[in-house]
Design a protein around this motif. Structure first.
Motif: not given
Length: 194
Positions: A119, A123, A158, A162-166, A168-170
């Motif tokens: 993140e 990112q 968290v 989950a942080v890693s997936r978010v 990517e999503w962001a």
């Protein structure tokens, strides 16, 4: 997320430094992460892709302060015209560095990004690459971070996954996320083909 990625001409290995992948301060699953990043590096080298090790120069007293054991790159670098180290002082690997010029001069149009922290530096570097018009592939199992601790009155902890997936999503729909590093394919940039 997709199964396989069309070939990319460069691999950015972001901040895979001792402080982040060895010892008490290592990200969860660091051993698997370094195995996957090592495999990406080996395959990129074999296929003639540009390999860029992005190395963070932390502030004085930080775990990645230049010259300290934690600052050292985890993976061996084969210094050549197709494998380089770029040092940075900000999250974004493009900010104040020759990365953009190197990619342009090498004929790179598509790249894969792996490393730490999902993140933050991963990112931020991916976002700038996307803004500059590069095709960006991110293997889901080849970037990592730490759990975010609980914040009273805001949230519980968290989990790192989950942080890693978010992260990517962001980055939005232009980012190509592949499930496994093994599914990233490489090719030599146009200027380095033989």
């Amino acid at each position: 997320m997709s199964d396989r990625a069309l070939p990319v001409q460069a691999l950015l290995v972001v901040d895979v430094q001792a402080d982040a992948v060895v010892g008490e301060r290592a990200v969860p699953g660091a051993a698997g992460l370094v195995d996957r990043t090592a495999d990406l590096i080996a395959r990129a080298r074999k296929d003639g892709a540009l390999v860029v090790h992005v190395q963070n120069d932390g502030r004085p007293g930080a775990g990645d302060e230049p010259g300290t054991p934690g600052w050292e790159l985890h993976h061996r670098v084969d210094a050549s015209d197709t494998e380089v180290v770029i040092r940075k002082t900000r999250d974004d690997g493009f900010h104040g560095t020759p990365l953009g010029g190197l990619l342009t001069d090498s004929g790179v149009r598509a790249l894969a990004i792996c490393g730490v922290m999902s993140e933050m530096c991963v990112q931020s570097t991916a976002r700038t690459a996307l803004e500059l018009g590069y095709r960006v592939v991110m293997p889901h199992d080849a970037h990592a971070t730490h759990d975010i601790p609980a914040a009273p009155g805001i949230s519980g902890p968290v989990p790192a996954a989950a942080v890693s997936r978010v992260a990517e999503w962001a980055l939005g729909s232009d980012l190509e996320v592949v499930a496994r590093a093994a599914d990233v394919e490489f090719a030599a940039p146009a200027r380095h083909e033989h």
